[in-house]
Design a protein around this motif. Structure first.
Motif, PDB file in Angstrom:
ATOM      1  N   GLU A   1      82.731  88.308 -14.621  1.00 30.08           N
ATOM      2  CA  GLU A   1      82.651  87.175 -13.692  1.00 30.08           C
ATOM      3  C   GLU A   1      82.863  87.637 -12.256  1.00 30.08           C
ATOM      4  OE1 GLU A   1      85.230  84.141 -15.261  1.00 30.08           O
ATOM      5  OE2 GLU A   1      83.777  83.645 -16.824  1.00 30.08           O
ATOM      6  N   GLU A   2      83.642  88.665 -12.088  1.00 33.54           N
ATOM      7  CA  GLU A   2      83.881  89.236 -10.764  1.00 33.54           C
ATOM      8  C   GLU A   2      82.641  89.993 -10.273  1.00 33.54           C
ATOM      9  OE1 GLU A   2      87.284  92.041  -8.753  1.00 33.54           O
ATOM     10  OE2 GLU A   2      86.607  92.573 -10.762  1.00 33.54           O
ATOM     11  N   SER A   3      81.936  90.625 -11.195  1.00 32.56           N
ATOM     12  CA  SER A   3      80.760  91.434 -10.863  1.00 32.56           C
ATOM     13  C   SER A   3      79.587  91.018 -11.745  1.00 32.56           C
ATOM     14  CB  SER A   3      81.073  92.920 -11.044  1.00 32.56           C
ATOM     15  OG  SER A   3      82.134  93.315 -10.208  1.00 32.56           O
ATOM     16  N   ALA A   4      79.211  89.755 -11.633  1.00 33.80           N
ATOM     17  CA  ALA A   4      78.174  89.175 -12.499  1.00 33.80           C
ATOM     18  C   ALA A   4      76.828  89.890 -12.372  1.00 33.80           C
ATOM     19  CB  ALA A   4      78.010  87.692 -12.197  1.00 33.80           C
ATOM     20  N   GLU A   5      76.443  90.263 -11.173  1.00 35.00           N
ATOM     21  CA  GLU A   5      75.159  90.926 -10.978  1.00 35.00           C
ATOM     22  C   GLU A   5      75.149  92.299 -11.662  1.00 35.00           C
ATOM     23  OE1 GLU A   5      72.542  92.645  -7.307  1.00 35.00           O
ATOM     24  OE2 GLU A   5      73.463  90.668  -7.024  1.00 35.00           O
TER      25      GLU A   5
ATOM     26  N   TYR B   1      73.132  95.584 -16.404  1.00 34.84           N
ATOM     27  CA  TYR B   1      73.329  96.449 -17.573  1.00 34.84           C
ATOM     28  C   TYR B   1      73.302  95.680 -18.893  1.00 34.84           C
ATOM     29  CZ  TYR B   1      74.107 100.334 -14.502  1.00 34.84           C
ATOM     30  OH  TYR B   1      73.918 101.324 -13.564  1.00 34.84           O
ATOM     31  N   GLY B   2      72.867  94.422 -18.859  1.00 37.72           N
ATOM     32  CA  GLY B   2      72.740  93.641 -20.082  1.00 37.72           C
ATOM     33  C   GLY B   2      74.065  93.329 -20.747  1.00 37.72           C
ATOM     34  N   ALA B   3      75.113  93.304 -19.949  1.00 35.23           N
ATOM     35  CA  ALA B   3      76.448  93.067 -20.490  1.00 35.23           C
ATOM     36  C   ALA B   3      76.940  91.659 -20.202  1.00 35.23           C
ATOM     37  CB  ALA B   3      77.420  94.094 -19.890  1.00 35.23           C
ATOM     38  N   ASP B   4      76.040  90.763 -19.933  1.00 34.04           N
ATOM     39  CA  ASP B   4      76.434  89.405 -19.578  1.00 34.04           C
ATOM     40  C   ASP B   4      76.289  88.414 -20.724  1.00 34.04           C
ATOM     41  OD1 ASP B   4      73.694  89.673 -19.488  1.00 34.04           O
ATOM     42  OD2 ASP B   4      73.429  88.430 -17.711  1.00 34.04           O
ATOM     43  N   ASN B   5      75.759  88.845 -21.867  1.00 31.38           N
ATOM     44  CA  ASN B   5      75.570  87.895 -22.965  1.00 31.38           C
ATOM     45  C   ASN B   5      76.439  88.174 -24.190  1.00 31.38           C
ATOM     46  OD1 ASN B   5      74.259  90.156 -23.811  1.00 31.38           O
ATOM     47  ND2 ASN B   5      72.285  89.188 -24.171  1.00 31.38           N
ATOM     48  N   LEU B   6      76.940  89.385 -24.341  1.00 36.84           N
ATOM     49  CA  LEU B   6      77.833  89.703 -25.461  1.00 36.84           C
ATOM     50  C   LEU B   6      78.896  90.677 -24.965  1.00 36.84           C
ATOM     51  CD1 LEU B   6      78.647  89.538 -28.437  1.00 36.84           C
ATOM     52  CD2 LEU B   6      77.058  91.399 -28.894  1.00 36.84           C
ATOM     53  N   ILE B   7      80.121  90.208 -25.002  1.00 36.64           N
ATOM     54  CA  ILE B   7      81.224  91.063 -24.551  1.00 36.64           C
ATOM     55  C   ILE B   7      82.262  91.153 -25.656  1.00 36.64           C
ATOM     56  CG2 ILE B   7      80.970  90.804 -22.058  1.00 36.64           C
ATOM     57  CD1 ILE B   7      82.983  88.494 -22.199  1.00 36.64           C
TER      58      ILE B   7
ATOM     59  N   SER C   1      81.020  95.879  -7.953  1.00 33.48           N
ATOM     60  CA  SER C   1      79.733  96.227  -7.354  1.00 33.48           C
ATOM     61  C   SER C   1      79.909  97.176  -6.173  1.00 33.48           C
ATOM     62  CB  SER C   1      79.003  94.957  -6.902  1.00 33.48           C
ATOM     63  OG  SER C   1      78.723  94.153  -8.023  1.00 33.48           O
ATOM     64  N   SER C   2      81.036  97.098  -5.502  1.00 33.33           N
ATOM     65  CA  SER C   2      81.234  97.937  -4.315  1.00 33.33           C
ATOM     66  C   SER C   2      81.576  99.394  -4.635  1.00 33.33           C
ATOM     67  CB  SER C   2      82.308  97.334  -3.408  1.00 33.33           C
ATOM     68  OG  SER C   2      83.552  97.307  -4.067  1.00 33.33           O
ATOM     69  N   ASN C   3      82.181  99.685  -5.781  1.00 28.66           N
ATOM     70  CA  ASN C   3      82.533 101.077  -6.077  1.00 28.66           C
ATOM     71  C   ASN C   3      81.807 101.665  -7.297  1.00 28.66           C
ATOM     72  OD1 ASN C   3      83.943  99.838  -8.192  1.00 28.66           O
ATOM     73  ND2 ASN C   3      85.866 100.882  -7.769  1.00 28.66           N
TER      74      ASN C   3
END
Length: 108
Positions: free
Chosen positions: A58-62, A67-73, A6-8
């Protein structure tokens, strides 16, 4: 591959003119581990033309949720001029992935 958080993320992705492929993944994800060599090969093929980065969800959950990348990886988002121009999810054949990159980033 550039490690993004999230920082970079804004500096490295949003404020760049370069095309970028971002892989959202988790350390525990077997499919993600299977895709890493594919992404590594593509990074070599597109060296100097397309940048590649990775976001651990998990490191950048927000960021992953934004970007909708939290349910299928794994989820791959192709950024063109700082904006999402394409999304791929799951296991992807290297040739299909390469053709998609070429189609979205026309001059690659």
């Amino acid at each position: 591959m550039l490690h993004l958080t999230s920082s970079n993320f804004e500096t490295e992705i949003i404020h760049t003119k370069s095309p970028v492929v971002v892989m959202f993944y988790a350390d525990w994800c077997a499919k993600c581990a299977m895709m890493k060599p594919v992404v590594s090969d593509l990074e070599k093929k597109f060296a100097g033309k397309v940048r590649f980065g990775e976001v651990e969800i998990e490191e950048s959950a927000e960021l992953a949720a934004d970007y909708g990348a939290d349910n299928l990886i794994p989820t791959f988002i192709l950024f063109k001029q700082g904006k999402p121009a394409g999304i791929l999810k799951g296991l992807i054949d290297e040739n299909v992935f390469e053709q998609r990159i070429k189609k979205i980033f026309i001059n690659c």
